[in-house]
Design a protein around this motif. Sequence first.
Motif, PDB file in Angstrom:
ATOM      1  N   SER A 562       0.809  -1.224   0.000  1.00 37.84           N
ATOM      2  CA  SER A 562       0.000   0.000   0.000  1.00 37.84           C
ATOM      3  C   SER A 562       0.839   1.270   0.000  1.00 37.84           C
ATOM      4  CB  SER A 562      -0.948   0.010   1.202  1.00 37.84           C
ATOM      5  OG  SER A 562      -0.223   0.180   2.400  1.00 37.84           O
ATOM      6  N   VAL A 563       2.060   1.212   0.531  1.00 38.35           N
ATOM      7  CA  VAL A 563       2.877   2.423   0.582  1.00 38.35           C
ATOM      8  C   VAL A 563       3.897   2.485  -0.549  1.00 38.35           C
ATOM      9  CG1 VAL A 563       2.631   2.640   3.075  1.00 38.35           C
ATOM     10  CG2 VAL A 563       4.584   1.398   2.151  1.00 38.35           C
ATOM     11  N   ALA A 564       4.071   1.391  -1.302  1.00 37.80           N
ATOM     12  CA  ALA A 564       5.053   1.365  -2.394  1.00 37.80           C
ATOM     13  C   ALA A 564       4.491   2.036  -3.633  1.00 37.80           C
ATOM     14  CB  ALA A 564       5.450  -0.074  -2.704  1.00 37.80           C
ATOM     15  N   GLN A 565       5.371   2.699  -4.387  1.00 36.44           N
ATOM     16  CA  GLN A 565       4.939   3.287  -5.659  1.00 36.44           C
ATOM     17  C   GLN A 565       4.895   2.243  -6.769  1.00 36.44           C
ATOM     18  OE1 GLN A 565       7.609   4.881  -3.945  1.00 36.44           O
ATOM     19  NE2 GLN A 565       6.253   6.386  -3.018  1.00 36.44           N
ATOM     20  N   VAL A 566       5.713   1.207  -6.634  1.00 33.77           N
ATOM     21  CA  VAL A 566       5.782   0.151  -7.645  1.00 33.77           C
ATOM     22  C   VAL A 566       5.602  -1.194  -6.956  1.00 33.77           C
ATOM     23  CG1 VAL A 566       7.263  -0.997  -9.338  1.00 33.77           C
ATOM     24  CG2 VAL A 566       7.312   1.489  -9.139  1.00 33.77           C
ATOM     25  N   VAL A 567       4.757  -2.054  -7.522  1.00 31.62           N
ATOM     26  CA  VAL A 567       4.538  -3.394  -6.971  1.00 31.62           C
ATOM     27  C   VAL A 567       4.851  -4.422  -8.058  1.00 31.62           C
ATOM     28  CG1 VAL A 567       2.886  -4.977  -5.917  1.00 31.62           C
ATOM     29  CG2 VAL A 567       2.714  -2.515  -5.454  1.00 31.62           C
ATOM     30  N   LEU A 568       5.787  -5.343  -7.752  1.00 29.21           N
ATOM     31  CA  LEU A 568       6.107  -6.440  -8.665  1.00 29.21           C
ATOM     32  C   LEU A 568       5.130  -7.573  -8.377  1.00 29.21           C
ATOM     33  CD1 LEU A 568      10.013  -6.389  -8.389  1.00 29.21           C
ATOM     34  CD2 LEU A 568       8.541  -5.131  -9.963  1.00 29.21           C
ATOM     35  N   LEU A 569       4.066  -7.638  -9.161  1.00 29.68           N
ATOM     36  CA  LEU A 569       2.964  -8.542  -8.860  1.00 29.68           C
ATOM     37  C   LEU A 569       3.378 -10.010  -8.927  1.00 29.68           C
ATOM     38  CD1 LEU A 569       0.125  -6.705 -10.789  1.00 29.68           C
ATOM     39  CD2 LEU A 569       0.490  -6.740  -8.332  1.00 29.68           C
ATOM     40  N   ASP A 570       4.361 -10.330  -9.765  1.00 33.39           N
ATOM     41  CA  ASP A 570       4.791 -11.727  -9.872  1.00 33.39           C
ATOM     42  C   ASP A 570       6.013 -12.025  -9.017  1.00 33.39           C
ATOM     43  OD1 ASP A 570       6.640 -10.290 -11.271  1.00 33.39           O
ATOM     44  OD2 ASP A 570       6.441 -11.388 -13.150  1.00 33.39           O
ATOM     45  N   ASP A 571       6.402 -11.058  -8.156  1.00 33.99           N
ATOM     46  CA  ASP A 571       7.539 -11.238  -7.246  1.00 33.99           C
ATOM     47  C   ASP A 571       8.848 -11.480  -7.973  1.00 33.99           C
ATOM     48  OD1 ASP A 571       5.783 -10.988  -5.195  1.00 33.99           O
ATOM     49  OD2 ASP A 571       5.782 -13.080  -4.597  1.00 33.99           O
ATOM     50  N   GLU A 572       8.926 -11.109  -9.226  1.00 34.57           N
ATOM     51  CA  GLU A 572      10.118 -11.432 -10.009  1.00 34.57           C
ATOM     52  C   GLU A 572      11.141 -10.303  -9.927  1.00 34.57           C
ATOM     53  OE1 GLU A 572      12.829 -13.104 -11.363  1.00 34.57           O
ATOM     54  OE2 GLU A 572      11.074 -14.414 -11.559  1.00 34.57           O
ATOM     55  N   PHE A 573      12.219 -10.553  -9.175  1.00 32.44           N
ATOM     56  CA  PHE A 573      13.283  -9.570  -8.995  1.00 32.44           C
ATOM     57  C   PHE A 573      13.894  -9.166 -10.334  1.00 32.44           C
ATOM     58  CE2 PHE A 573      17.940  -9.027  -7.746  1.00 32.44           C
ATOM     59  CZ  PHE A 573      17.790  -7.706  -7.382  1.00 32.44           C
ATOM     60  N   ALA A 574      13.919 -10.091 -11.290  1.00 29.72           N
ATOM     61  CA  ALA A 574      14.512  -9.819 -12.601  1.00 29.72           C
ATOM     62  C   ALA A 574      13.744  -8.769 -13.376  1.00 29.72           C
ATOM     63  CB  ALA A 574      14.593 -11.110 -13.415  1.00 29.72           C
TER      64      ALA A 574
END
Length: 787
Positions: A562-574
């Motif tokens: 909720s506080v992040a500007q960007v969310v990696l929905l697939d959790d993929e660091f790459a």
Amino acid sequence: MTTPMLAGNRGLTAAEVAERVEAGAVNQAKRHTSRPLSAILRANFFTPVNALIGVLALIALTFSDWKQTLFAGVILANIAIGTIQELRAKRTLDKLSLVNQANARVVRDGSTVEIDPAEIVRDDLVAIVPGDRIVVDGPVVESRNLEIDESLLTGEADPVAKAPGDQVQSGSFVVAGTGVFRAEKIGADSYAARLVEEASRFKRANSQLQTAINRFIKLISWLIIPVATLLIISQLADNENWQDSIVSTVAGIVPMIPEGLILLTSVAFAVGIIRLGRRQCLVQELPAIEGLARVDVLCLDKTGTLTEGGMDVEEIRAAGDEASEALAALAAADDSPNPTMQAVSDHLRENGTVDPGWRVIESMPFSSARKWSGVRFTDHGTWLLGAPDVLLSSDDPMALEADMLAAQGLRVLALVTAEEASTTGGASGITPKALVVLRQRLRSTAAATLEYFKEQGVAIKIISGDSPAAVGAVAAQLDVDGAGDTVDARRLPEDPDELAEILENNTIFGRVQPHQKRDFVKALQAKGHTVAMTGDGVNDVLALKDSDLGIAMGSGSPAARSVAQVVLLDDEFATLPHVVAEGRRVLGNIERVSNLFLTKTVYAIALAMFVGVGAIIAWIAGGDQLPYPFNPLHQSLLNMFTIGIPAFFLALAPTFDRAKPGFITRVMHFAIPAGLACAIPTFIVYLASLNHGGPRIDTQTTAGITLFSIALAALAIVAKPYTLWKFVLVAACGAAFLTVLSIPILADFYELKLPGAWNTTAALIAIASGIAALILWLVVRPKRHAV
């Protein structure tokens, strides 16, 4: 994951929920990740630029024919392209936000169900576990060591213990324990509406870049007014041809307006949102695209970022027979097991160890500040599971063994008994019982991703709550520079300047407390860095919020997302290299097209001033009237092939350079000399052609060829570094203009003609001098200064 149930209360019935829905007692504070359609249309239709161009087009149509209003096509382009791209971005954001949205758990008719937070009604019993975001306000009715992080409300970093009767407020987060509270203040009556709006609203113009562009436009507006006034006065002095003079005045004012700059800025941002959305990356605020390009330090939390979710138990090194039973009892007593406890539970089950049924007196949930969790049993004492360097003395043989295992990249937990233990007073009388050895799963793409950031000049800081040895071992497996010099955060100074110096010179940090992560971010920012922070847990919230760019994992806690500007929905660091590259592409290209548009504005203002002053001097001296060299139709043609079409392609091209401060200065350093290099030779050759005599169309064509050629040279400089498609783009624009001049039907339409030998020679001399000035001031001189 199990959820707490309220003993003796079945929650609201379906009939009671229906009554409250009918009465409007529903939490209607929904997330808005994008603007509504009406706002998008209004913002794209009704702009000052569109209004000004529309008025000028109406004047041109009144005193000339429809061809002279073609420049107004930019209004339709602004509206169509801006609206379409923003609608696509809206669709992407809305679709992805549904994936990212966390449900709430409520107790109804005796069972716990998951619902959309907007469906919570007044008096609902809301069940909460660690990582949950509180979305409505109300009193706690059941607490099992419930601890709430209220830092976003009060600024106080320490978790607050909540007992039955205590209030919880939306905007806070569960960090430990479980509980149930009654929804009392919902919708507009709670903090949720404001906080959620601020955390996830679609923002369009809140950025350094767009602020700078707006400042440009404001400055240009103040310049346009006196210059346009001068041009109007000078042109209307010709009483015989006053209608042509009005049209010429319109032609002089139109190119002063950087009409496409705002459009292409919005388009570039929107296209960036769409591209990242295809990679399962949710950008919750458009200005985050800009932050991506400016990042020069990336702080990574090891767990969940460099390692995959979940762990595997390697072995349990027990010092007694009770260890496995105790671990099974601890797992059974945990209402909301974290990945570590889940791995332990799975391992025990696979090896046939079942819950021994020990009766629980008190549970002490895991806290990232304490580094341990525990349970006090009726007949089996108090058992704790946590970090060996916290629970064990440094000279204990089991502690030494744990250090050696951690140095191999393994995660190690100590299982101990304690005579006394509490969530506030710590533990004492500890007896070691076992070591639980876990192996974390490194992401297969982590090494390549870290190497990318190294090549791009982005400094990496790996920070973790794990032991320094464990963090260093993982970093070593990924070939991170400085992996052998891991810093124990417990020994870091509190002085911000000393802390900043250590952060500058080191890369790997272990045993980092949640409040220290925020201190790290602030210390790096104080050194002038633009800091991005990744995280997935509640303990990352403070750092994510204070960083220049917060990046959360999609499977992380609702608090972090909720506080992040960007969310990696697939959790993929790459995905992060693509995220950073997209930000750089957007900012680099906006700067590139800004050079083009403001070059046009500078040469338009300069030409208008030269003509205005020259006309007034000629009028005072009693000489011939000096008309403006172009009509609006000419400007449409020149702008289309030197700015409009090429700028659209350049705005979407790949760019890899990190954004740097000084946007305004750099653009002005380009636009002013480039604009003058276009305006001065054009004005001189125009005067020479007038003095030589001949039809007005000859002088206009001579001036047009000169201006086009020098502006095309400026475009070629802007297009660097060169690739085949850029070469083709510049060549195609030049060929298109030559085609218009060469084909009689097109030349007649645009009121141009191929010039004679004298005019061609004069134009070539003017073009050569203008291009030479461009090369000297924009290519040779910067290189000389760089040396």
